[in-house]
Write a protein that holds these residues in place. Structure first.
Motif, mmCIF file in Angstrom:
data_model
loop_
_atom_site.group_PDB
_atom_site.id
_atom_site.type_symbol
_atom_site.label_atom_id
_atom_site.label_comp_id
_atom_site.label_asym_id
_atom_site.label_seq_id
_atom_site.Cartn_x
_atom_site.Cartn_y
_atom_site.Cartn_z
ATOM 1 N N ASP A 24 0.768 -1.394 -0.083
ATOM 2 C CA ASP A 24 -0.021 -0.130 0.096
ATOM 3 C C ASP A 24 0.756 1.173 0.120
ATOM 4 O O ASP A 24 0.760 2.248 -0.911
ATOM 5 C CB ASP A 24 -0.835 0.137 1.223
ATOM 6 N N TRP A 27 2.298 1.757 -3.353
ATOM 7 C CA TRP A 27 1.308 2.203 -4.522
ATOM 8 C C TRP A 27 1.160 3.618 -3.989
ATOM 9 O O TRP A 27 1.207 4.656 -5.040
ATOM 10 C CB TRP A 27 -0.167 1.480 -4.346
ATOM 11 N N ARG A 28 0.797 4.219 -2.879
ATOM 12 C CA ARG A 28 0.792 5.534 -2.778
ATOM 13 C C ARG A 28 2.018 6.174 -3.011
ATOM 14 O O ARG A 28 1.632 7.249 -3.541
ATOM 15 C CB ARG A 28 0.500 5.529 -1.150
ATOM 16 N N ARG A 31 1.834 6.853 -6.685
ATOM 17 C CA ARG A 31 1.040 8.006 -7.155
ATOM 18 C C ARG A 31 1.566 9.304 -6.975
ATOM 19 O O ARG A 31 1.248 10.213 -7.677
ATOM 20 C CB ARG A 31 -0.235 7.955 -6.498
ATOM 21 N N ILE A 40 0.718 2.760 -13.087
ATOM 22 C CA ILE A 40 1.071 2.489 -11.552
ATOM 23 C C ILE A 40 1.034 1.036 -11.288
ATOM 24 O O ILE A 40 1.963 0.601 -10.688
ATOM 25 C CB ILE A 40 -0.148 3.113 -10.729
ATOM 26 N N ASP A 41 0.138 0.126 -11.975
ATOM 27 C CA ASP A 41 0.275 -1.355 -11.611
ATOM 28 C C ASP A 41 1.664 -1.698 -12.114
ATOM 29 O O ASP A 41 2.368 -2.506 -11.201
ATOM 30 C CB ASP A 41 -0.949 -1.981 -12.091
ATOM 31 N N VAL A 44 4.756 -0.547 -9.884
ATOM 32 C CA VAL A 44 4.737 -1.087 -8.370
ATOM 33 C C VAL A 44 5.066 -2.578 -8.702
ATOM 34 O O VAL A 44 5.728 -3.115 -7.861
ATOM 35 C CB VAL A 44 3.237 -1.049 -7.838
#
Length: 192
Positions: A24, A27-28, A31, A40-41, A44
């Protein structure tokens, strides 16, 4: 242990645990570092491929979180460089921010707009200041850990953070002035 005894390396953490603890956050952070929704995927995932490959090298000099951030920062940098080679960075789409299911529609809209504004203001920072600002202000990582992850002196972290705060505040003031001007123009159009 005396100061001259070698530092014991912590046991190598299990990849599944690292992934669970830091996904998490990664991912944050991706962004917040300007990676758009379409990428983004992949960014990450690429980050965790490197984490998996280099996990045995983790020495415990920083937290797992900041170690993963250091890897993420390099992956994001490579991603941005690749985008520039392919024709430039496009503006970040902000409509994909996930709202809380417990909020009213008005609250959801307000939070989504606030998050989009923060991302636009972060976009105005250069990469070095942005990384320090995200870690210090948004993730509350201590300056010495940030220095370790970025490979810079702690005083450089403080200097970049001060400059990032000033730039962020100035960008916010400009944004608010534009909003006021837009509102005044809209009211002027409505008058007979």
């Amino acid at each position: 242990p005396t100061s001259s005894s070698p530092r014991l390396r912590p046991p190598v953490p299990r990849f599944d645990d690292v992934y669970e603890q830091t996904f998490d956050f990664a991912w944050r952070s991706a962004r917040r570092l300007g990676v758009g929704a379409p990428s983004i995927d992949d960014v990450v995932q690429d980050t965790f491929v490197v984490v998996h490959r280099r996990l045995a090298e983790f020495e415990g000099r920083s937290s797992l979180k900041t170690w993963v951030f250091g890897i993420l920062l390099r992956v994001v940098s490579d991603h941005r460089r690749s985008l520039r080679r392919k024709g430039g960075l496009s503006e970040l789409p902000h409509e994909d921010l996930l709202p809380s299911s417990e909020a009213s529609p008005a609250e959801t809209l307000e939070r989504t707009q606030a998050a989009a504004l923060v991302n636009r203001l972060l976009d105005e920072l250069d990469d070095d200041k942005r990384a320090v600002f995200v870690l210090a202000e948004l993730e509350e990582v201590p300056a010495p850990e940030i220095a370790e992850v970025l490979g810079v002196p702690t005083n450089t972290v403080y200097s970049r953070l001060r400059a990032a705060r000033e730039a962020f505040d100035k960008a916010l003031v400009r944004h608010r002035a534009r909003e006021r001007n837009d509102a005044e123009r809209a009211r002027a159009k409505e008058r007979p």
